[in-house]
Write a protein that holds these residues in place. Sequence first.
Motif, PDB file in Angstrom:
ATOM      1  N   UNK A   1     -15.709  31.071 -23.247  1.00  0.00           N
ATOM      2  CA  UNK A   1     -17.017  31.615 -22.869  1.00  0.00           C
ATOM      3  C   UNK A   1     -16.895  32.536 -21.660  1.00  0.00           C
ATOM      4  N   UNK A   2     -16.107  32.131 -20.671  1.00  0.00           N
ATOM      5  CA  UNK A   2     -15.913  32.955 -19.475  1.00  0.00           C
ATOM      6  C   UNK A   2     -15.251  34.280 -19.837  1.00  0.00           C
ATOM      7  N   UNK A   3     -14.269  34.230 -20.733  1.00  0.00           N
ATOM      8  CA  UNK A   3     -13.603  35.466 -21.167  1.00  0.00           C
ATOM      9  C   UNK A   3     -14.576  36.387 -21.902  1.00  0.00           C
ATOM     10  N   UNK A   4     -15.442  35.803 -22.720  1.00  0.00           N
ATOM     11  CA  UNK A   4     -16.430  36.611 -23.451  1.00  0.00           C
ATOM     12  C   UNK A   4     -17.383  37.281 -22.469  1.00  0.00           C
ATOM     13  N   UNK A   5     -17.836  36.535 -21.456  1.00  0.00           N
ATOM     14  CA  UNK A   5     -18.745  37.121 -20.460  1.00  0.00           C
ATOM     15  C   UNK A   5     -18.090  38.303 -19.749  1.00  0.00           C
TER      16      UNK A   5
END
Length: 57
Positions: free
Chosen positions: A19-23
Amino acid sequence: MIVELAPLPTPLPHRDEVNARIRLLMEQPAGEERAREYARLLALWEAAGRPELVTAA
């Protein structure tokens, strides 16, 4: 006799990490490369599963 073993599977990242990478990715300019990376991250996110859910027998 030498037996060839299959390579060990790569461990999956935790969903929070994906999720952090997607953000971070969404902060990048739109383009073909970003779209490919987004698709790859979504596949990782799905593969990481939801550990808080238990499948009923």
